[in-house]
Write a protein that holds these residues in place. Structure first.
Motif, PDB file in Angstrom:
ATOM      1  N   LEU A  90      60.318   2.224 -31.075  1.00 35.21           N
ATOM      2  CA  LEU A  90      61.636   2.536 -30.536  1.00 35.21           C
ATOM      3  C   LEU A  90      62.715   1.962 -31.451  1.00 35.21           C
ATOM      4  O   LEU A  90      63.734   2.611 -31.727  1.00 35.21           O
ATOM      5  N   ARG A 104      65.582   3.975 -33.398  1.00 28.66           N
ATOM      6  CA  ARG A 104      67.011   3.696 -33.312  1.00 28.66           C
ATOM      7  C   ARG A 104      67.586   3.503 -34.717  1.00 28.66           C
ATOM      8  O   ARG A 104      68.711   3.888 -34.993  1.00 28.66           O
ATOM      9  N   VAL A 130      65.741  10.980 -25.763  1.00 29.41           N
ATOM     10  CA  VAL A 130      66.283  10.989 -27.130  1.00 29.41           C
ATOM     11  C   VAL A 130      66.687  12.406 -27.503  1.00 29.41           C
ATOM     12  O   VAL A 130      67.771  12.644 -28.051  1.00 29.41           O
TER      13      VAL A 130
END
Lengths: 225, 534
Positions: B286, B290, B319
């Motif tokens: 994750l 990002r 997302v």
């Protein structure tokens, strides 16, 4: 008519002052919420143009505190926040009208005049002051006066005085009240000037149009029923 | 509440719970096991005591001299002596010494020691005393041998026996005791509420020995056949050894269960650490996502555990949704920028003309304003639409707007709001206010004196009708009125965008907006909005 402009943007405030002065309003300006609150609580304004996003104290709070203190002058909210939820909040806080930025200056002036008229119970901007002196017509929106159909030239102050008396027609208006509503806050007030102006108005429009109530003030005749 | 009681770390939390649980469980199990073991040890101990008592009973002989028989005349007395003590020496006190020599060499000591004391009064009083003898070596049973053995011989060894006969005329009881008692009297068990009889059987209890040691003591009253006299038989053994054994057992149990518990907690902690490793991997991915180092969370090469797969899928969907929203916002911004350029260009030209074309400039400024309002409203609605929590009550919103509008139009419009207060729609409250506000203000502007708002529930949502008694619109101009920026009213103030914004917003929320003729005579605006799903 004396109005308070509460606006923190200096450029817009200057534009408002100029436009309102041209529409024959006496204009005071408060750049922040606290000064606005103070002026609104102490000075007898005929109307207020209120911005909502203000430094120190926001416009809605100022409005709510005026209303809570019993100040009933008409308030026009002038703000960039144009969503209906905000409009509803402003009107329900005690505003009498709501105008979103950007706006046309003409519309603002018209709405302000309409608000003042409404607060005095006048239906129209055109006021007929007929009597033995002839047919005098005063159009507040247009800023014009005619006597028996012929235009009469009045100075700005003379027009303001006549317009104020017309809004309060039938009632006695003291000199103090007149000065309070005709002059801006820091103007050097002289009641002799008032007498001179009343004399000039009488000469231009008819001696008996403005009645002097001895020891109390002046009065315009009430509208014919 | 729980988050304040428990530590934030999941590992610590589970380890703590496991520790509490295994402490409780293992503690209970240990207590149970040790109480069973202790009870069995005690039972075995008591069994040994009682079989020793039985042996003692078997080894006792009691003889009442002839002279004494008058005092206690039993039936069939003559047979007693022979029956109780075959081969016993004469009835004098000296006989006890003989018993010593008759018995196995070592156990003769106890009677020997007891003899002199009893011998003295016997000699002083000519009256013959009953003889009490304990013959220990006669039987070959193991216990009896044990009784005769070192543990009952060694003084104050903790193993004792004593046989007490009935008191004689002097109030002196005939007594035989193990040598280990060393002339001390065997303690008695706490007295029963009445004298003990043979029918009571054996009693077992705790007592204090001559050295102050804890004894387990068994006692029993034996009635000899054909004799009224009763013998009190007592055997006692020190608890010391057994208590030490119990302590050792308990300590071993505590140690064993403690180690087991620690192992369990460690296993749980290890399991959590290992079990959370995939979660840590998801977190790393994750972070990479990002930072823009990867496109998606899911990795075909290393699929997440079954339990985490839905989470990974949801995050990927989120997302993806975010990316789409950003795309849309970017597109909106682009549209706005392009739309603004044209009026700006016209404005510049109009202002650069030799005498500036002010009416044109004003018109273009108004167009710029319209565009800004339109795109702002759309952008906000687009960002909000699809928000799961969108929920508002049309009647309440319409009521608030009516209250505000009455301040503006009180003197000339009778504005009524009625309908179903329970009806709710899946529309952001602000957007609902925008739609209803525009519709209602529009109606107020045009009405001659009456505006009516009705909210009613409909299949899958709600219908809001806003009607006025104004001039209305010709049917052919209804579509035109909804077109962006078109003003059909050049007299009444307004941006001309009101109805177009309503139509836009209604479309974004999956609702419908239509204009028609009102029964009151003026325009009827019908707004259909979807209700909450699920």
């Amino acid at each position: 008519m004396r109005v308070l402009v509460v606006e923190d943007n200096a450029a817009l405030a200057a534009q408002l002052r100029a436009a309102l002065a041209e529409a024959r309003f006496a204009v005071d300006h408060a750049p922040d919420g606290e000064e606005a609150l103070f002026l609104g609580e102490t000075e007898p304004y005929d109307a207020v143009v209120l911005d909502l996003g203000l430094p120190r104290l926001d416009g809605l709070s100022v409005l709510r505190r005026w209303r809570a203190a019993g100040r009933a002058m008409p308030v026009l909210i002038l703000t960039a926040r144009a969503a209906w939820t905000e409009k509803v909040e402003g009107l329900n806080a005690g505003a009498d009208d709501y105008l979103a930025k950007p706006f046309a200056m003409g519309e603002l002036v018209a709405r302000l005049q309409a608000l003042i008229r409404r607060s005095h119970g006048l239906a129209s901007a055109a006021i007929a002051l007929d009597g033995p002196w002839g047919q005098v017509r005063l159009d507040i929106a247009a800023g014009s006066v005619t006597r028996d159909g012929a235009p009469v030239r009045l100075t700005a102050l003379e027009f303001k005085l006549l317009a104020y008396l017309a809004h309060r027609r039938g009632g006695i208006v003291s000199k103090t009240e007149l000065t309070e509503h005709l002059y801006e806050q820091d103007f050097d007030r002289d009641s002799n000037t008032l007498e001179v102006m009343v004399g000039r108005l009488r000469r231009k429009l008819g001696e008996r149009l403005i009645e002097t109530v001895r020891g109390q003030g002046y009065r315009l005749p009430a509208a014919a029923a | 509440m729980t988050h304040r009681l428990l530590p934030r770390s999941l590992t610590l939390r589970l380890a703590l719970l496991a520790a509490v649980w295994s402490a409780l469980g293992l503690g209970a199990a240990g207590w149970f096991a040790s109480s069973i073991a202790v009870r069995q040890m005690q039972a075995a101990f008591d069994l040994r005591l009682s079989s020793t008592l039985d042996d003692l009973a078997g080894a006792v002989s009691y003889e009442v001299p002839a002279g004494d028989r008058r005092a206690h005349p039993p039936a069939g007395a003559p047979s007693q002596g022979a029956a109780a003590a075959p081969g016993m020496a004469g009835s004098e006190g000296a006989g006890s010494e003989g018993a010593g020599s008759e018995g196995a060499g070592s156990e003769g000591a106890a009677p020997e020691r007891a003899a002199p004391e009893r011998a003295a009064p016997e000699r002083a009083a000519p009256l013959a005393r009953p003889t009490l003898r304990v013959q220990l070596a006669r039987r070959r049973s193991g216990t009896l041998r044990a009784m005769a053995g070192a543990e009952f011989q060694q003084p104050l060894s903790g193993n004792y026996w004593q046989v007490t006969g009935p008191p004689d005329a002097d109030g002196q009881a005939v007594t035989e005791r193990s040598r280990s008692l060393w002339d001390a009297d065997m303690p008695r068990l706490p007295a029963a509420d009445r004298p003990l009889t043979a029918a009571d059987g054996a009693r077992i209890g705790e007592a204090r020995g001559p050295r102050g040691e804890q004894l387990r003591l068994i006692e029993r009253v034996v009635e000899l056949p054909d004799a009224p006299d009763r013998l009190l038989l007592q055997v006692a053994m020190s608890r010391g050894a057994m208590d030490a054994e119990i302590r050792r057992l308990r300590w071993l149990l505590a140690l064993g269960f403690g180690v087991l518990g620690l192992g369990l907690v460690a296993a749980v902690a290890a399991q959590v650490v290992l079990g959370l490793r995939p979660l840590r991997r998801v977190r790393d991915r994750l972070a990479a996502l990002r930072a823009g180092r990867r496109e998606r969370l899911a990795d075909a090469g290393a699929p997440p555990p079954t339990e985490l797969a839905p989470l990974v899928a949801e995050i990927d969907a989120l997302v993806e949704g975010n990316r789409a929203t950003v795309e849309r916002a970017r597109a909106h911004l682009g549209n706005l920028a392009h739309a603004l350029k044209t009026p700006l260009a016209v404005l510049r030209v109009a202002l650069e003309a030799a005498p500036p074309d002010l009416p044109e400039a004003r018109a273009q400024a108004a167009a710029l304003d319209s565009l800004l309002q339109h795109h702002l409203a759309r952008a906000r609605a687009a960002a909000l639409s699809g928000a799961a929590a969108a929920d508002a009550a049309p009647l309440a919103v319409a009521g608030e707007i009516a209250a505000a509008l009455r301040r503006l139009y009180a003197d000339r419009i009778d504005l009524t709001v009625a309908g179903d207060a329970e009806t709710r729609v899946a529309v952001e409250r602000q957007d609902l206010a925008e739609m209803l506000g525009n519709l209602m203000e529009n109606a107020c502007k045009w009405a001659r004196g009456r505006v009516a708002v009705r909210v009613s529930a409909a299949a899958g949502g709600a219908v809001v009708l806003v009607e006025d008694d104004g001039p209305g619109l010709a049917p052919g101009r209804h579509a035109e009125a909804l077109a962006r920026g078109v003003r059909l009213d050049e007299a009444a103030p307004g941006t001309g965008l009101g109805l177009a914004i309503v139509a836009d917003l209604a479309g974004l929320y999956g609702g419908r907006f239509a204009l028609g003729r009102a029964p009151l005579g003026g325009l009827s605006a019908r707004l259909e909005l979807p209700g909450r799903r699920g």
